[in-house]
Design an enzyme around this catalytic site. Sequence first.
Site, PDB file in Angstrom:
ATOM      1  CD  GLU A 187      -4.190  -5.977   2.861  1.00 52.40           C
ATOM      2  OE1 GLU A 187      -4.905  -5.078   3.357  1.00 52.40           O
ATOM      3  OE2 GLU A 187      -2.962  -6.026   3.027  1.00 52.40           O
ATOM      4  CD  GLU A 246      -3.134  -0.839   2.153  1.00 52.52           C
ATOM      5  OE1 GLU A 246      -2.899  -0.152   3.165  1.00 52.52           O
ATOM      6  OE2 GLU A 246      -4.235  -1.364   1.942  1.00 52.52           O
TER       7      GLU A 246
END
Length: 668
Positions: free
Chosen positions: A270, A190
């Site tokens: 995710e 991320e």
Amino acid sequence: MVMIAVPVRILSLLLAPLLLGSAGGLLNVTKRTFEIDYQKDCFLKDGKPFRYISGSIHYFRVPRFYWKDRLLKMRMAGLNAIQTYVPWNFHEPQPGQYRFSEDHDVEYFIRLAHELGLLVILRPGPYICAEWDMGGLPAWLLEKESIVLRSSDPDYLAAVDKWLGVLLPKMRPLLYQNGGPIITVQVENEYGSYFACDFNYMRFLQKRFRHHLGDNVLLFTTDGAQKSYLKCGTLQGLYATVDFGTGRNVTADFQTQRKVEPNGPLVNSEFYTGWLDHWGQPHSTVKTEVLASSLYEILARGASVNLYMFIGGTNFAYWNGANTPYAPQPTSYDYDAPLSEAGDLTEKYFVLRKVIQMFEEVPEGPIPPSTPKFAYGKVPLKKLKTVEAALDILCPGGPIKSLYPLTFIQVKQYFGFVLYRTTLPQDCSNSTSLHAPLSGVHDRAYVSVNGVPQGILERASVTPLNITGKAGATLDLLVENMGRVNYGRYINDSKGLVSNLTLGSSILTNWTIFPLGTEDAVRSHLQGWGGQDAGCHNENCTDSSSNYTLPAFYVGNFSIPSGIPDLPQDTFIQFSGWTKGQVWINGFNLGRYWPAQGPQMTLFVPRHILTTSAPNNITVLELERAPCSSCGPGLCTVELVDTPVINRPVANNYFLELPTKDSWQDYE
Ligand SMILES: *[C@@H]1O[C@H](CO)[C@@H](O)[C@H](O)[C@H]1NC(C)=O
Ligand SMILES: *[C@@H]1O[C@H](CO)[C@@H](O)[C@H](O)[C@H]1NC(C)=O
Ligand SMILES: *[C@@H]1O[C@H](CO)[C@@H](O)[C@H](O)[C@H]1NC(C)=O
Ligand SMILES: *[C@@H]1O[C@H](CO)[C@@H](O)[C@H](O)[C@H]1NC(C)=O
Ligand SMILES: *[C@@H]1O[C@H](CO)[C@@H](O)[C@H](O)[C@H]1NC(C)=O
Ligand SMILES: *[C@@H]1O[C@H](CO)[C@@H](O)[C@H](O)[C@H]1NC(C)=O
Ligand SMILES: *[C@@H]1O[C@H](CO)[C@@H](O)[C@H](O)[C@H]1NC(C)=O
Ligand SMILES: *[C@@H]1O[C@H](CO)[C@@H](O)[C@H](O)[C@H]1NC(C)=O
Ligand SMILES: *[C@@H]1O[C@H](CO)[C@@H](O)[C@H](O)[C@H]1NC(C)=O
Ligand SMILES: *[C@@H]1O[C@H](CO)[C@@H](O)[C@H](O)[C@H]1NC(C)=O
Ligand SMILES: *[C@@H]1O[C@H](CO)[C@@H](O)[C@H](O)[C@H]1NC(C)=O
């Protein structure tokens, strides 16, 4: 050993000759390929269309003893892959000192997954977030105070380069094309949520990953499903995937991925089965029905998905992370996942298995059962020694002198506790305020004067503490590192007294600093009854008007009952009446307890740390107040119960201003 019923299908996989490790011979590596088909918008495994349904498991949050049990349960849920991070700080605790054995044996973990028929999606960071101390980065990086982590800072890159040069060559033979289970490897994590937006850093990582892993490995990135995140998180040559949880518009989120990757497989790296917790905030949950329908929607689209977490596990010892404004995460990382912290099958597990079954073949039962739990009952504990009385054991190398306070990093102590000592330069007969400007106490200081507890200084609060004492009296601050920030700009989270401390209007100086080696001390001297009652004769007792006693070690033991089959079994340790501290059993650091805060009330005790051949030692370091703290011979008790409690209602007012789950959709 708990008997695990191994299904025939899996057994045949276990018995099949392993491709892995066989020295070339039988192996025709050129046949094993894993790539992307940009025409058919899917993965190609050995040239055939493929999609993965994966689950996250962190080997560093599950004892090695239980890896096989958990992986087997994941396989039986219908998953064809697992996803794991690799936390750098877990493997390189000191610069150049590496740990890859026992619970740190990531290669063995990956091979075990392979044996059980699971592919592996590897996320080696170097930054991982993961609610893990400093997002997996080693604290020693902060020795350079001005370091800009996760950027092209040359010192950061040099350390990363060295680490990748150790880790990635170990991973190379485990790649799918080399006969192993690793199909894809994530670069960074991320990165688009981080302020630096340094493409040179991402390019550096890409080059090093390619150098160590070869040209054929499929490298990817993961970012929140928002244009702004994908802007700085993606890089040409790294396949861009997104992450999002339930309650989102699946179409819209995948369209966001499509803006960066017009062709290729849709991937949610995710998909949140639950959510993280913080001390002082209510336990997070995600409803099974909502999760099931979102998963159905994702799978119906033909997308690949990773369920984060499939089993959360435990932040043993001091490994939990924290968020900002400073709020540490508890010891349990249960995550409301389909397998509980202790690996138990939940309703969510069976519902998800049914959803997966609508799309893919799921191995037939039997499914390995939940492990049995045992309530060993109450264990009396006795006060052994205060921290101050045990300084010779806790700090055998002796203290460090410094005019001004030094941080944990400066005294090369990365976790746990440091005791800061000085003398009062003036009489404080009328309550003088002890103050750390700019929240300079990282993270919590237990303050005493001449052995009389005065109270606590907290990072999250700017309220000074009023203390009393005579000039020349000893002022002690036992400072606890409650876990480094793991997300956002302020992951460079130094611990200890990070600013000067003022008493009244003057800066305190001439410190004597004791870095405390709790692990060695507990294993060698601070466990076992010790034969004598340290009682109260060495220090001042609490008077009932104070909520605090001196931080102290308490010890006790329990034996596993004989005549009951299959003991020892897992258990949970409960701290009724205790306040806050750390607990070890037989020297194994189980983590932090804080029932005064909640929501977690019990700690998971895996059975492999217990023994039937001798009494099992419990060591507790209580920092604030034990139930038996008043003078006298009173015994305290802890209780070993068979049911976890991680969801006690909490007032939700301890750590203020925390973002809620909704504002953190793309957080992990
Ligand atoms: C391995 O596969 C390649 C390409 O398919 C083929 O040319 C070669 O003969 C195979 N080798 C063996 C030992 O099977
Ligand atoms: C979901 O997003 C798509 C694409 O932006 C949009 O067409 C659709 O109306 C949205 N659905 C809902 C329920 O908001
Ligand atoms: C402390 O307080 C007492 C009574 O409140 C007062 O008489 C005395 O002067 C004070 N001492 C100092 C040093 O402020
Ligand atoms: C106990 O507290 C008193 C002041 O209340 C102090 O004078 C004394 O030194 C303390 N005793 C010890 C052993 O710390
Ligand atoms: C500390 O003492 C000051 C004055 O001496 C008083 O105003 C303040 O309320 C006290 N703070 C606490 C937390 O007791
Ligand atoms: C931590 O890093 C951020 C971002 O580089 C920087 O703004 C901040 O000053 C650093 N904090 C400390 C205490 O070094
Ligand atoms: C403490 O104060 C001294 C003198 O003002 C200063 O030199 C030093 O940097 C300060 N230390 C910290 C950690 O703020
Ligand atoms: C600190 O230590 C130095 C050197 O021992 C001494 O000269 C100085 O007076 C001390 N300062 C205080 C406030 O005790
Ligand atoms: C418990 O502590 C005692 C005293 O230190 C030690 O002799 C014994 O080996 C410990 N037991 C276990 C199981 O570690
Ligand atoms: C275990 O605890 C008992 C009291 O319950 C004590 O008498 C005994 O010495 C302890 N054994 C060890 C090894 O610490
Ligand atoms: C002790 O703690 C309780 C509960 O947190 C609080 O209500 C009480 O005021 C405290 N007492 C003292 C003397 O600080």
